[in-house]
Design an enzyme around this catalytic site. Sequence first.
Site, PDB file in Angstrom:
ATOM      1  N   ASP A 258      43.732  38.989  43.783  1.00 34.19           N
ATOM      2  CA  ASP A 258      42.827  37.914  43.377  1.00 34.19           C
ATOM      3  C   ASP A 258      42.988  37.492  41.920  1.00 34.19           C
ATOM      4  OD1 ASP A 258      41.619  37.313  45.750  1.00 34.19           O
ATOM      5  OD2 ASP A 258      39.817  38.503  45.413  1.00 34.19           O
ATOM      6  N   GLY A 301      47.746  31.793  47.984  1.00 31.82           N
ATOM      7  CA  GLY A 301      48.337  31.584  46.667  1.00 31.82           C
ATOM      8  C   GLY A 301      48.448  32.846  45.843  1.00 31.82           C
ATOM      9  N   LYS A 302      48.607  34.000  46.506  1.00 28.91           N
ATOM     10  CA  LYS A 302      48.578  35.277  45.790  1.00 28.91           C
ATOM     11  C   LYS A 302      49.948  35.945  45.669  1.00 28.91           C
ATOM     12  CE  LYS A 302      43.844  36.177  47.394  1.00 28.91           C
ATOM     13  NZ  LYS A 302      42.974  37.086  48.196  1.00 28.91           N
ATOM     14  N   VAL A 303      50.753  35.890  46.721  1.00 32.50           N
ATOM     15  CA  VAL A 303      52.020  36.624  46.758  1.00 32.50           C
ATOM     16  C   VAL A 303      53.131  35.711  47.263  1.00 32.50           C
ATOM     17  CG1 VAL A 303      53.271  38.584  47.770  1.00 32.50           C
ATOM     18  CG2 VAL A 303      50.850  38.829  47.177  1.00 32.50           C
TER      19      VAL A 303
END
Length: 348
Positions: A258, A301-303
Amino acid sequence: MTPTNRKAALLSTPVEHIDITQIDARPLLDAMGHMSFTSRDLARAGQIFETMLGDPACSVILTLAGSTSAGGCMHVYRDMVKYGMVDAIVATGASIVDMDFFEALGFRHYQGSAEVDDNEMRSLYIDRIYDTFIDEEELQVCDATIKEIADALAPGAYSSRAFIAEMGRWLKANAKKPGSLIETAYDHGVPIFCPAFTDSSAGFGLVKHRAERLAAKAEPITIDSIADFHELTEVKIKAGTTGLMMIGGGVPKNFVQDTVVCAEILGQEVDMHKYAVQITVADVRDGACSSSTLKEASSWGKVETAQEQMVYAEAGSVIPLLASAAYHKGVGEQRSARRFAELFQAAP
């Protein structure tokens, strides 16, 4: 057999922590690359881990959930810090307090059995983690020690990172088992975050600290979870390129992922985590965060998806192989762990 003798018999075989410096897993991991199923996944995870360590722009964040530290991997994580493979850690409170700090006080975890009478365990004050036993009376010493550290601090709000740094400072003078993960991270300037810090022995000690302070009409210390999130997001902003090595899932996994979103909320444009490995036995079909794939994290949209690998295995059986291969290849030797020390110089 008296209860005292019965308890001594049950707590007679300590867990021995594996030493990655004495076992060279490179040939095994290389051979697994020519196999199939989890073996090939593990070999690819090793390649991704070595790539993130070899990327001079990349900061590596280790996340810990579950009980692998109690089960024999405690020195694996310590040595990953010691030999330059980790720049920051996000963990459960249990991994850091009930397991690592607990053993730094001179206590042990013990080999046991899952086939026991848990009512008898309770009567003997023995806690069970599947086939591993812990002396509850010793855990209560751990609780009291956390309270002692809290009692010595100036009142106010501390992030878990700041409080764990104080635990490291305390261990430098008082540890009965030197070289714990907490102490080693303290020595190398590696911040440790526990976003659910009080969900552990730390919680009992801190509640008692608070109750006594309030009864005396004095201000207690508190653990500020918002400061935790802000500080770890600042780590992500400063780091730029990041790689994740995730043991289990839970709060540590979601917390570190996050940071990308939180940085955007703060008006900072940051890259998604470029590299990621997760070792888990969680089932993907229940919609839980612990089991969500790294590809799924990309939708948030994290990894990034180019260099990510899920490994479905009990982490204690495979993380020693990944860490051993990286150690014997020397990929962490040129890295400096003190990447984030200046972020926290002014913190309490």
